[in-house]
Write an enzyme that holds these catalytic residues in place. Structure first.
Site, PDB file in Angstrom:
ATOM      1  N   GLU A 125       0.880  -1.156   0.000  1.00 53.59           N
ATOM      2  CA  GLU A 125       0.000   0.000   0.000  1.00 53.59           C
ATOM      3  C   GLU A 125       0.919   1.206   0.000  1.00 53.59           C
ATOM      4  OE1 GLU A 125      -2.137   2.595   2.780  1.00 53.59           O
ATOM      5  OE2 GLU A 125      -2.986   0.630   3.223  1.00 53.59           O
ATOM      6  N   CYS A 162      -2.283   8.000   4.287  1.00 57.87           N
ATOM      7  CA  CYS A 162      -2.276   7.456   2.931  1.00 57.87           C
ATOM      8  C   CYS A 162      -3.593   7.737   2.233  1.00 57.87           C
ATOM      9  CB  CYS A 162      -2.006   5.964   2.980  1.00 57.87           C
ATOM     10  SG  CYS A 162      -3.052   5.090   4.145  1.00 57.87           S
TER      11      CYS A 162
END
Ligand code: NDP
Length: 678
Positions: free
Chosen positions: A259, A298
């Site tokens: 990720e 994120c």
């Protein structure tokens, strides 16, 4: 002299003997040294071996439900001591709200996986995927898909921004699957991860070898990974790239997901003009995303994509809300709503990236890209405006801090195209109250996103927010977001397991899956299965009833009693004209009710409740003077780990006098674990 953060390896704590090469970690606000971090001298190969042997063995003795229950107890143990974690978390620059997302959010992931594991998985170690696939005419050979856990270790390499949640979001599904974890937190905030691992280790709840912690680097680790191991990485795209290209991943069969950077977007619908609740919700959400965790998320919004006519209004509204609401400072000080970045290095990086956004066509309309004087890694919120909405920079440069850009669009189709230019994102949110706009936006851009949040006046108050992954839903995204799927309910558990097609006879399929398959051995033991507690009941215990004949009177009685006088039961001519019926037929619900009457053992006993039917299908119509019988077989037995009873799923089949199948369904009951009934 600062301490060296220890690692938790092979069931004990390890601190390097020398601090040579150790990295110093400082308080984000004051710059004061906190600790040093080093894994020098750590036996990483031994740690992997320990996980694959001791960890696999101890987790393998537990069912999904037993593991799930442990997750809940771990969540309770962390809750009881979370003030210790909050204390440490503030040193990373996190405000109380930021820490809540990290600490309570992480604990929440454990609770959610605990309850999902017990509700959605069987109380065994094998998970079934999909229905039986018949592969022979007589039922003697069939196929099915099963999931069994990977035989190795889950290596979890985490980013600095969420030292608790980031670890627990990966640990929970791995643990539930039965795969031991080796977690490596990022150096700048690893001391918070060390604290939660210590709490878990001291709780005595961790099965031996199920969780190990490496504080510091992982030299040589990848050389020791092999088929059956998996790596879940969160961090920069460049580190992901270098790890992904290791032989262990390329040719060794190690499962690797990442990720990484994600240029997430938030789209304001054309209907959401100034003055609408959607415009206000968009602004509130945007400011929250820019400032929470000082933008080090994120999932934070990097691009605000709004109708051309709304660009100025939006910038004005953002400026007002930031001025009114946001106070940047030491997170321990009263009234501060946004803390510093995690470190001076990170501040340098963020300002450099913001500078690149300016060089790429961005105009700073809120804040400044100049560093603030004084100690502490502070950056004020920065908003840029891009006149050229297709400028490469805005779609490719991530400034991992309180930085976001505004772009205009002309048509909804153009908004979709702009979202897609991000090259794959973790999340995009849209603010619209117009269903047609929502359909066009979501269907156009879903494939470029792991998650899409639709914000409008009806859910603005209850929305969990653009930037908050929830354990029930997929967290991860395609393309530059890394392709991972770290959360998503049981999907994330299955990521730690191998799906295998198995083929065989009903008896062997029953043995391997723990679920009775039609055609497998079934037994009438002489004792009605409703007289058996879970201690005595076995898969395959069966009742076969005699035939009961249906008369026209029965059908009319049922029709008048229930009020279901549908023509297929009451009007011979109309029923015969229907392509499915030969004439008047019995109600399906009458037959199912009779089925219960035919299989039940009525006296008080271990069967406590019937809590439903599943998969009910009516296959052959039943006419007056036809007869039916029922076969009821214990199909699946699921003792509940926290209760004195469990669930029994019964396979029920109704046949007519010609042995044709009339109906099939599963009957779901709750049955006492113990007790004697005659
Ligand atoms: P890095 O990629 O440098 O680090 C991420 C993790 O990988 C850390 O635990 C780091 O450990 C570890 N690591 C680094 N090199 C190796 C290696 N060779 N082998 C094994 N592990 C390694 O990212 P940062 O945390 O420094 O953040 C940099 C950028 O990453 C941010 O500016 C942001 O753009 C992005 N990022 C993205 C996040 C997301 O969730 N998508 C979250 C955080 C950051 P160590 O700290 O010990 O070096």
């Amino acid at each position: 002299m600062t301490t060296i953060i220890p690692s938790y390896i092979q069931g004990s704590w390890f601190t390097p003997e020398t601090d040579a090469g150790a990295r110093l970690v400082r308080d984000a606000a004051t710059g004061e040294p906190i600790a040093r971090v080093s894994s020098a001298g750590l036996d990483l190969a031994g740690a992997l071996h320990y996980a694959r042997t001791v960890g696999q063995a101890s987790l393998g003795q537990l069912t999904f439900h037993e593991r799930a229950l442990l997750l809940k107890q771990m969540a309770q143990a962390l809750t009881a001591r979370k003030s210790e974690l909050y204390e440490l978390s503030s040193r990373t620059g996190a405000t109380k709200n930021d820490s809540m997302v990290d600490i309570d959010g992480g604990i929440g992931v454990l609770f959610t996986y605990s309850s999902k594991g017990r509700r959605e998985m069987p109380n065994t170690t094998v998970y079934l995927d999909g229905p039986v696939e018949p592969l022979s005419k007589d039922g003697s050979f069939s196929g099915r898909h099963i999931y069994t856990r990977l035989p190795g270790v889950a290596v979890q390499i985490n980013a600095f921004n969420f030292p608790v949640w980031g670890s627990l979001e990966k640990f929970a599904p791995a643990f539930l699957a039965g795969v031991p974890t080796l977690v490596k937190p990022a150096t700048p905030t690893g001391y918070v991860s060390e604290a939660f691992v210590r709490i878990l280790a001291e709780s005595g709840l961790l099965p031996e070898g199920s969780l190990q912690l490496v504080s510091g680097a992982l030299p040589g680790l990848f050389e020791n990974l092999r088929l059956g191991d998996l790596v879940a990485f969160t961090g920069s795209a460049s580190t992901a790239e270098s790890l992904r290209s290791h032989d262990a991943v390329l040719t060794g069969g190690v499962r690797f997901t990442s990720e990484t950077d994600s240029i997430n977007a938030s789209v304001l619908g054309p209907d959401a003009v100034v003055g609408t609740p959607e415009f206000d919700a968009f602004v509130r959400q945007a400011v929250a995303e820019i400032t929470s965790k000082a933008g080090q998320k994120c999932t934070a919004i990097r691009r605000m994509i709004v109708p051309n006519g709304a660009v100025d209004d939006l910038i004005g509204a953002l400026a007002t809300r930031i001025a009114e609401r946001i106070v940047v400072g030491d997170p321990r000080a009263e009234g501060v709503s946004m803390g510093p970045l995690v470190s001076l290095e990170q501040r340098g990086d963020v300002l450099a990236q913001a500078g690149r956004l300016v060089a790429g066509g961005g105009e700073v309309v809120i804040g400044t890209v100049e560093p603030r004087a004084g100690v502490g890694a502070y950056v004020e919120p920065i908003v840029l405006r891009f006149a050229d909405n297709r400028a490469d920079a805005v779609h490719s440069i991530e400034a991992f801090g309180p930085v976001s850009s505004v772009l205009g669009y002309e048509t909804v189709a153009e908004a979709v195209e702009l979202v897609a230019r991000g090259g794959g994102s973790l999340v995009t949110s849209i603010a619209t109250h117009d269903p047609a706009v929502a359909v066009e936006l979501v269907t156009g851009m879903a494939a470029y996103n792991g998650r899409v949040l639709m914000l409008d006046r009806d859910d603005a108050r209850t929305s969990t927010g653009h930037g908050s992954p929830v354990p029930h839903l997929v967290h991860g995204g395609p393309g530059r977001a890394g392709g991972g799927e770290e959360l998503g309910g049981i999907r994330a558990v299955l990521h730690h397991m191998q799906r295998t097609a198995i083929q065989g006879s009903p008896d062997l399929l029953t043995a391997v899956t723990g679920v009775w398959h039609a055609g497998a051995t079934a037994a009438n033991t002489g004792t009605h299965p409703f007289r058996k507690s879970l201690a005595d009941l076995a898969i395959g215990d069966q009742v076969v009833s005699g035939l009961r004949t249906v008369t026209l009177d029965d059908i009319e009685h049922f029709a008048n009693f229930t009020g279901d006088t549908f023509y297929a039961h009451m009007d011979e001519e109309a029923a015969a004209a229907n392509p499915f019926f030969p004439g008047r037929v019995a109600h399906g619900y009458l037959l199912v009710s009779w089925g219960a009457g035919l299989f039940v053992d009525p006296e008080p006993g271990p069967v406590l409740a019937n809590y439903g039917l599943e998969n009910l299908r009516f296959l052959t119509p039943v006419s007056p003077e036809d007869s039916i019988r029922v076969t009821l077989t214990a199909k699946q037995i699921t003792p509940r780990v926290t209760d004195e009873y469990g669930e029994v799923r019964w396979d029920a089949v109704l046949h007519n006098q010609n042995d044709e199948t009339v109906a099939t369904y599963d009957v779901l009951t709750l049955v006492a674990k113990e007790g004697a009934w005659v």
